[in-house]
Design an enzyme around this catalytic site. Structure first.
Site, short mmCIF file in Angstrom:
data_model
loop_
_atom_site.label_atom_id
_atom_site.label_comp_id
_atom_site.label_asym_id
_atom_site.label_seq_id
_atom_site.Cartn_x
_atom_site.Cartn_y
_atom_site.Cartn_z
CB VAL A 138 -0.94 0.01 1.23
CG1 VAL A 138 -1.74 1.30 1.28
CG2 VAL A 138 -1.86 -1.20 1.21
N PRO A 139 1.18 1.79 -1.18
CG PRO A 139 1.09 2.52 -3.40
CD PRO A 139 0.46 1.55 -2.43
CB CYS A 140 1.57 5.39 2.63
SG CYS A 140 2.85 4.43 3.46
CG HIS A 141 6.46 5.07 -1.14
ND1 HIS A 141 5.82 3.85 -0.99
CD2 HIS A 141 6.97 5.09 -2.39
CE1 HIS A 141 5.96 3.16 -2.10
NE2 HIS A 141 6.64 3.89 -2.98
#
Length: 177
Positions: A138-141
């Site tokens: 889950v690419p919160c970056h």
């Protein structure tokens, strides 16, 4: 929680730990300075998880994460997730974040708009992403502040890690705040 398992594995950025259930990936801990800190994060995120050999699908996820952290962006969209314990709004944020391809970024406000939420929801999106139990997958970056700055990354290394992950994906590295 019954049925939770975890396993550490090596990546080019250090030792990562994943936890899973029969439903899918439950948590992922990015490398800390000491592996004990990474294991402690998993223990807090996946209470009761026991160390185990990963099933084949989890081994595939581990290989994808290692390749991704080695600079070969991967598609995590098919990785099964166990988000049963996550509040519905957070779940919606996490699923929307998964739609952002490697090397691209959006702001918290843009992600809120994608969810059909009013402008004021950017802060709520940020709060959800701060509690993301499955970074990278889950690419919160890939979510930036309104001015395009790298802000609000709670994984070890903070915004420097966020910038490093974006650079690995070939994204424009935002200014750090």
């Amino acid at each position: 929680m019954d049925g939770l398992r975890f396993a550490p594995f090596d990546t080019p950025l250090g030792r990562v730990v994943v936890a899973w259930s029969e439903r899918g990936l439950y948590a992922l801990a990015l490398p800390s300075e000491r592996e004990e800190e990474t294991i402690a994060w998993i223990a807090a995120s996946a209470p009761g998880a026991v160390h185990a050999a990963p099933p084949p699908w989890a081994e595939e996820v581990m290989d994808l994460v290692a390749a991704h952290l080695g600079g070969a962006p991967q598609d995590f969209s098919k990785v099964p997730l166990d988000l049963e314990r996550v509040p519905p709004f957070y779940r919606a944020v996490y699923l929307a974040a998964r739609d952002i391809p490697p090397g691209q970024t959006v702001t918290y406000g843009e992600l809120a708009a994608r969810l059909g939420r009013p402008r004021g929801a950017a802060r709520a999106v940020g709060q959800a992403l701060a509690k993301n139990p499955i970074p990278i997958v889950v690419p919160c970056h890939r979510i930036l502040g309104a001015a395009g700055a790298a802000v609000g990354f709670s994984a070890p290394g903070g915004v420097q890690t966020k910038a490093r992950l974006l650079a690995l994906e070939g994204a424009r590295v935002p200014r750090l705040r």
